[in-house]
Design a protein around this motif. Sequence first.
Motif, PDB file in Angstrom:
ATOM      1  N   GLY A   1       0.924  -1.098  -0.132  1.00  0.00           N
ATOM      2  CA  GLY A   1       0.046   0.190   0.124  1.00  0.00           C
ATOM      3  C   GLY A   1       0.898   1.223   0.028  1.00  0.00           C
ATOM      4  O   GLY A   1       1.869   1.295   0.422  1.00  0.00           O
TER       5      GLY A   1
ATOM      6  N   MET B   1      -8.412   1.939  -2.548  1.00  0.00           N
ATOM      7  CA  MET B   1      -7.100   1.297  -1.975  1.00  0.00           C
ATOM      8  C   MET B   1      -6.062   1.630  -3.065  1.00  0.00           C
ATOM      9  O   MET B   1      -6.294   1.446  -4.312  1.00  0.00           O
ATOM     10  CB  MET B   1      -6.970  -0.027  -1.615  1.00  0.00           C
TER      11      MET B   1
ATOM     12  N   PHE C   1      -1.854   0.568  -4.488  1.00  0.00           N
ATOM     13  CA  PHE C   1      -0.663  -0.187  -4.236  1.00  0.00           C
ATOM     14  C   PHE C   1       0.418  -0.041  -5.444  1.00  0.00           C
ATOM     15  O   PHE C   1       0.057   0.233  -6.380  1.00  0.00           O
ATOM     16  CB  PHE C   1      -1.433  -1.548  -4.464  1.00  0.00           C
TER      17      PHE C   1
END
Length: 400
Positions: A334, A357, A359
């Motif tokens: 992350g 999210m 990444f």
Amino acid sequence: MASMIGGSTAERELAALTPWANPAPVIETAERMRRLDRARVLMAGIGADMLLIGAGASLRYFTGVAWGATERLVAMLLPVAGDPIFICPGFELGSFEASLGIAARDVRLWEEDESPSALVADALRAAGARTLAIDPAMAFLFVDRIRADAPDVRLISGAAVVDGCRAIKSPAEIALMQQAMDITLEVHRRAARILHEGIRASEVIRFIDAAHRALGASTGNYFCAVQFGRSTAFPHGLPQDDVLRDGDVVLVDTGTLIDGYHSDITRTYAFGDVGDEVRRIWDIEKEAQAAAFAAVRPGAPCESVDRAARTVLEKAGLGPDYRLPGLPHRTGHGIGLSIHEPAYLVRGDRTPLAPGMCFSNEPMIVIPDRFGVRLEDHFHVTETGAAWFTEPQPAIDDLG
């Protein structure tokens, strides 16, 4: 300038750069208040009466205070209901108030001969708090002192609260990261153009720092690794200043900060004729990175992305697992206000992927003691899959 960064080509590249034309807006106070509200909901879910956040990335996330942690406690106590309480050294009050991105109605000061943990304990007692959730990044020395000064208060991990808030990026956060990534990608392209036989890695690093600054990243390089030849077989390089030779593999991993949000991009490419084996491994690496990206689906566990990359490598006779030749580390991490933050694209991390999210995607291939290939770009999870921040490198001889 020429003696520092490699001569006239570097000078011309830097002279052509100007500050970023359309900078992303900074995080507004209203967004920080929504973050506090979200934290209170998550606190209630774990039975916490208060949350303690120390100096560092999480304090910046919630309050705008961009201070690193030291031996002096600077912190926010957030009640599950009510205004936050701030703990600050008395002599730092002016700087602290100037850094805040939210209103501070209750700032409690401690002097150098006083105990900040006692100040925290007093606040807990006054509020009748029985359970305190602790910032997972807080130093043990503070936790231990608070435990001693507030023995009747149960201390629990605040990771579910902190990670539950920070893992899902808002459109404003994604915009800041997009700017940082775009700047670093442009720096990569410029750095490739200054390479010549005999240039040292340190010269390239200095150029990359100057180029980041010229494009408006006031911190320059947050980090920078420049590796040539055999050094590329070591994921984080060797403790030496490589000199570029014809036929070397070049690996450059660098990033910067925009309003605290990170970029982190790696490019691996050929300087001269690197041979067929390097090109074959480069193509496998690109396929593995693409497979990891294609595996992203909301609700899927993080580990499934790592598995998709490793499946490609194993079919090519690499690995399995962390064995070399192959991939010696996780596929990704992350990213946000911290360069590495939960969740992780690695076996065993079953955190469900969710929109927002962000990444890295970097399933490096290492051929022991000879060379390595890492292609690193970042993506954010969408409602249907994933979206790249930067398009992956198209070919070993083309940075795009």
